[in-house]
Design an enzyme around this catalytic site. Structure first.
Site, PDB file in Angstrom:
ATOM      1  N   GLY A  28     -24.923 -20.780  47.722  1.00  0.00           N
ATOM      2  CA  GLY A  28     -25.302 -22.080  48.103  1.00  0.00           C
ATOM      3  C   GLY A  28     -26.536 -21.973  48.993  1.00  0.00           C
ATOM      4  N   THR A  29     -26.774 -23.056  50.015  1.00  0.00           N
ATOM      5  CA  THR A  29     -27.486 -23.077  51.128  1.00  0.00           C
ATOM      6  C   THR A  29     -28.817 -22.441  50.588  1.00  0.00           C
ATOM      7  OG1 THR A  29     -26.535 -20.926  51.950  1.00  0.00           O
ATOM      8  CG2 THR A  29     -25.770 -22.994  53.044  1.00  0.00           C
ATOM      9  N   LYS A  50     -16.567 -24.191  42.454  1.00  0.00           N
ATOM     10  CA  LYS A  50     -15.902 -25.257  42.862  1.00  0.00           C
ATOM     11  C   LYS A  50     -16.363 -26.417  41.962  1.00  0.00           C
ATOM     12  CE  LYS A  50     -17.468 -23.537  47.337  1.00  0.00           C
ATOM     13  NZ  LYS A  50     -18.674 -22.970  47.393  1.00  0.00           N
ATOM     14  N   HIS A  97     -14.840 -29.266  45.878  1.00  0.00           N
ATOM     15  CA  HIS A  97     -15.782 -29.203  46.767  1.00  0.00           C
ATOM     16  C   HIS A  97     -16.006 -30.291  47.828  1.00  0.00           C
ATOM     17  CE1 HIS A  97     -20.154 -27.543  46.868  1.00  0.00           C
ATOM     18  NE2 HIS A  97     -19.643 -27.587  48.087  1.00  0.00           N
ATOM     19  N   SER A 135     -12.013 -27.679  49.487  1.00  0.00           N
ATOM     20  CA  SER A 135     -13.072 -27.584  50.716  1.00  0.00           C
ATOM     21  C   SER A 135     -13.369 -28.565  51.369  1.00  0.00           C
ATOM     22  CB  SER A 135     -14.144 -27.090  49.667  1.00  0.00           C
ATOM     23  OG  SER A 135     -15.218 -26.886  50.629  1.00  0.00           O
ATOM     24  N   SER A 143     -20.958 -21.388  57.170  1.00  0.00           N
ATOM     25  CA  SER A 143     -21.800 -21.458  58.386  1.00  0.00           C
ATOM     26  C   SER A 143     -20.936 -20.614  59.673  1.00  0.00           C
ATOM     27  CB  SER A 143     -22.006 -23.009  58.699  1.00  0.00           C
ATOM     28  OG  SER A 143     -22.807 -23.472  57.768  1.00  0.00           O
ATOM     29  N   LEU A 184     -21.528 -18.189  61.046  1.00  0.00           N
ATOM     30  CA  LEU A 184     -22.404 -17.474  61.947  1.00  0.00           C
ATOM     31  C   LEU A 184     -23.304 -18.436  62.706  1.00  0.00           C
ATOM     32  CD1 LEU A 184     -22.900 -14.220  59.966  1.00  0.00           C
ATOM     33  CD2 LEU A 184     -21.137 -14.705  61.727  1.00  0.00           C
ATOM     34  N   THR A 239     -24.288 -15.736  53.670  1.00  0.00           N
ATOM     35  CA  THR A 239     -25.390 -15.235  52.823  1.00  0.00           C
ATOM     36  C   THR A 239     -26.560 -14.769  53.402  1.00  0.00           C
ATOM     37  OG1 THR A 239     -26.108 -15.773  50.500  1.00  0.00           O
ATOM     38  CG2 THR A 239     -26.553 -17.358  52.363  1.00  0.00           C
ATOM     39  N   SER A 256     -30.658 -12.676  52.010  1.00  0.00           N
ATOM     40  CA  SER A 256     -31.324 -12.056  51.092  1.00  0.00           C
ATOM     41  C   SER A 256     -31.901 -10.658  51.578  1.00  0.00           C
ATOM     42  CB  SER A 256     -32.630 -12.860  50.634  1.00  0.00           C
ATOM     43  OG  SER A 256     -33.047 -13.395  51.987  1.00  0.00           O
ATOM     44  N   LYS A 257     -31.370 -10.390  52.835  1.00  0.00           N
ATOM     45  CA  LYS A 257     -31.843  -9.121  53.324  1.00  0.00           C
ATOM     46  C   LYS A 257     -30.759  -8.096  53.323  1.00  0.00           C
ATOM     47  CE  LYS A 257     -35.214 -11.130  56.043  1.00  0.00           C
ATOM     48  NZ  LYS A 257     -35.082 -12.515  55.939  1.00  0.00           N
TER      49      LYS A 257
HETATM   50  P1  NDP Z   1     -25.450 -18.767  56.616  1.00  0.00           P
HETATM   51  O1  NDP Z   1     -25.212 -19.352  58.028  1.00  0.00           O
HETATM   52  O2  NDP Z   1     -24.996 -17.513  56.368  1.00  0.00           O
HETATM   53  O3  NDP Z   1     -27.022 -18.732  56.438  1.00  0.00           O
HETATM   54  C1  NDP Z   1     -27.988 -18.271  55.638  1.00  0.00           C
HETATM   55  C2  NDP Z   1     -29.269 -18.534  55.910  1.00  0.00           C
HETATM   56  O4  NDP Z   1     -29.463 -17.977  57.211  1.00  0.00           O
HETATM   57  C3  NDP Z   1     -30.270 -17.489  54.992  1.00  0.00           C
HETATM   58  O5  NDP Z   1     -31.118 -18.038  54.568  1.00  0.00           O
HETATM   59  C4  NDP Z   1     -30.278 -16.473  55.930  1.00  0.00           C
HETATM   60  O6  NDP Z   1     -31.600 -15.980  55.944  1.00  0.00           O
HETATM   61  C5  NDP Z   1     -30.050 -16.995  57.286  1.00  0.00           C
HETATM   62  N1  NDP Z   1     -29.622 -16.456  58.160  1.00  0.00           N
HETATM   63  C6  NDP Z   1     -28.692 -15.390  58.251  1.00  0.00           C
HETATM   64  N2  NDP Z   1     -28.557 -14.702  59.406  1.00  0.00           N
HETATM   65  C7  NDP Z   1     -29.360 -15.133  60.079  1.00  0.00           C
HETATM   66  C8  NDP Z   1     -30.069 -14.736  61.517  1.00  0.00           C
HETATM   67  N3  NDP Z   1     -29.164 -13.900  62.137  1.00  0.00           N
HETATM   68  N4  NDP Z   1     -31.079 -15.375  61.896  1.00  0.00           N
HETATM   69  C9  NDP Z   1     -31.679 -16.279  61.391  1.00  0.00           C
HETATM   70  N5  NDP Z   1     -31.391 -16.475  59.933  1.00  0.00           N
HETATM   71  C10 NDP Z   1     -30.311 -16.010  59.289  1.00  0.00           C
HETATM   72  O7  NDP Z   1     -25.121 -19.734  55.430  1.00  0.00           O
HETATM   73  P2  NDP Z   1     -24.074 -20.686  55.610  1.00  0.00           P
HETATM   74  O8  NDP Z   1     -22.938 -20.075  56.242  1.00  0.00           O
HETATM   75  O9  NDP Z   1     -24.249 -22.251  55.940  1.00  0.00           O
HETATM   76  O10 NDP Z   1     -23.531 -20.668  53.976  1.00  0.00           O
HETATM   77  C11 NDP Z   1     -23.205 -19.488  53.214  1.00  0.00           C
HETATM   78  C12 NDP Z   1     -22.566 -19.942  52.028  1.00  0.00           C
HETATM   79  O11 NDP Z   1     -21.157 -20.821  52.293  1.00  0.00           O
HETATM   80  C13 NDP Z   1     -23.406 -20.586  50.962  1.00  0.00           C
HETATM   81  O12 NDP Z   1     -24.163 -19.674  50.418  1.00  0.00           O
HETATM   82  C14 NDP Z   1     -22.249 -21.267  50.469  1.00  0.00           C
HETATM   83  O13 NDP Z   1     -21.712 -20.331  49.120  1.00  0.00           O
HETATM   84  C15 NDP Z   1     -21.048 -21.623  51.281  1.00  0.00           C
HETATM   85  N6  NDP Z   1     -21.235 -22.829  51.457  1.00  0.00           N
HETATM   86  C16 NDP Z   1     -20.309 -23.796  51.194  1.00  0.00           C
HETATM   87  C17 NDP Z   1     -20.124 -25.175  51.515  1.00  0.00           C
HETATM   88  C18 NDP Z   1     -19.036 -26.155  51.242  1.00  0.00           C
HETATM   89  O14 NDP Z   1     -19.499 -27.230  51.171  1.00  0.00           O
HETATM   90  N7  NDP Z   1     -18.117 -25.518  50.816  1.00  0.00           N
HETATM   91  C19 NDP Z   1     -21.410 -25.778  52.622  1.00  0.00           C
HETATM   92  C20 NDP Z   1     -22.159 -24.725  52.863  1.00  0.00           C
HETATM   93  C21 NDP Z   1     -22.144 -23.534  52.493  1.00  0.00           C
HETATM   94  P3  NDP Z   1     -31.870 -14.291  55.246  1.00  0.00           P
HETATM   95  O15 NDP Z   1     -31.899 -14.544  53.819  1.00  0.00           O
HETATM   96  O16 NDP Z   1     -33.215 -14.213  55.765  1.00  0.00           O
HETATM   97  O17 NDP Z   1     -31.033 -13.533  55.926  1.00  0.00           O
END
Ligand code: NDP
Length: 287
Positions: A22-23, A76, A109, A141, A192, A194, A244, A246-247
């Protein structure tokens, strides 16, 4: 690398670290990022109907050439059921997109958004989907006390997981949801998780994390990152961490978290205590 797993209340095992689609991957083709995550060792893949990329996640799983049993796939139920559909029908549509015959975990969800008028019936439908073998485990969720209690009032199967926004800056207000999950044997999956390091950067935890980076690096005998310190906090709490990236470097950092020495109880409490002094909530309205 073998994965750290937790045991769910239905006896199934769930890997601690999940790669989310997601995100930043919302409505995107995830063949490439998911393939990278699989290459880096992620086996737990988190998806949702609303992300509109179950098909490309399925393509990445297939392209890996790895057996189905080596993956833990979550999706979900995001949108209200189409007229005439059951929960199992909606899940079958997700499975067709994923190219799988079952998921490991199926979650409602947004109980507060799409299912507030029929949550009890929707949960009964989730139970049917599990009985039919379409989902090995079922859960929720974005659920707080009202949704958890409403579901438990009719549940023959207690939700195995509640996936919520969860990090130390969530404790002062939503720590009770984590405690309620625990009381009912529901595992908290943190998204989220982190956030204190990027979306809520610069809060009172920053100097504490820096200090723990030094301590843990000494304990590990190698450099440890802030994400790994916070990851160890989630591990100590017994949370699944859904993140998540992409790196490749970040994915490598995340996947190595279980191999690092644990935080002490005092260090976990320090993060709790400082975290409670500051509130941050990214996804306001759904929890
Ligand atoms: P993250 O907090 O993991 O953030 C992901 C984004 O933040 C990416 O674009 C990443 O970019 C960037 N990022 C990660 N680490 C850093 C850093 N140290 N400094 C700067 N940017 C950073 O995302 P979420 O935890 O919010 O979401 C993760 C997953 O959780 C989603 O993909 C989804 O599957 C799930 N989710 C579920 C929800 C629900 O309603 N159930 C709601 C939200 C999320 P880069 O690619 O450059 O590393």
């Amino acid at each position: 690398m073998s994965q750290l797993t937790f045991t769910l209340n239905d006896g199934n095992k769930i890997p601690f670290l999940a790669f989310g689609t997601g995100t930043s991957h919302f409505k995107q083709d995830v063949t490439e990022p998911a393939s990278l995550a699989i290459e880096k060792g992620f086996t737990h893949l988190d998806c949702a109907q609303v992300y509109q990329n179950e098909d490309t996640l399925g393509a990445a799983i297939k392209a890996s050439g790895k057996p189905r049993e080596s993956f833990f796939v979550t999706t979900k139920l995001s949108s209200a059921l189409e007229p005439g559909d059951t929960v199992s029908d909606a899940l079958r549509k997700s499975l067709t997109r994923l190219g799988l015959d079952h998921v490991d975990l199926y979650l409602i969800h947004g109980p507060r958004v799409s299912f507030k008028d029929n949550l009890k019936e929707t949960w009964k439908g989730m139970e049917e989907a599990k009985r039919a073998g379409l989902a090995k485990s079922i859960g929720i969720s974005n659920s707080g006390a009202p949704e958890i209690e409403e579901i438990l009032s009719v549940a023959e199967i207690v939700p195995a997981v509640n996936q919520i926004e969860f990090h130390p800056y969530f404790l002062s207000v939503h720590g009770t949801t984590y405690e309620l999950n625990k009381k009912h044997g529901i595992l908290t999956a943190a998204y989220s998780g982190l956030a204190p390091l990027h979306k809520a950067k610069g809060g009172p935890l920053s100097p504490i994390i820096d200090q723990l980076v030094e301590t843990l690096s000494k304990r590990a005998g190698k450099p440890v990152s802030p994400a790994q310190v916070l990851g160890k906090w989630h591990q100590a709490k017994g949370n699944v961490l859904v993140s998540t990236s992409s790196k490749a470097e970040r994915l490598e950092e995340y996947i190595a978290i279980p191999t690092l020495p644990d935080l002490t109880e005092a260090e976990v409490k320090l993060i709790d205590d400082i975290g409670r002094t500051h509130f941050f909530h990214l996804y306001v309205g759904i929890l």
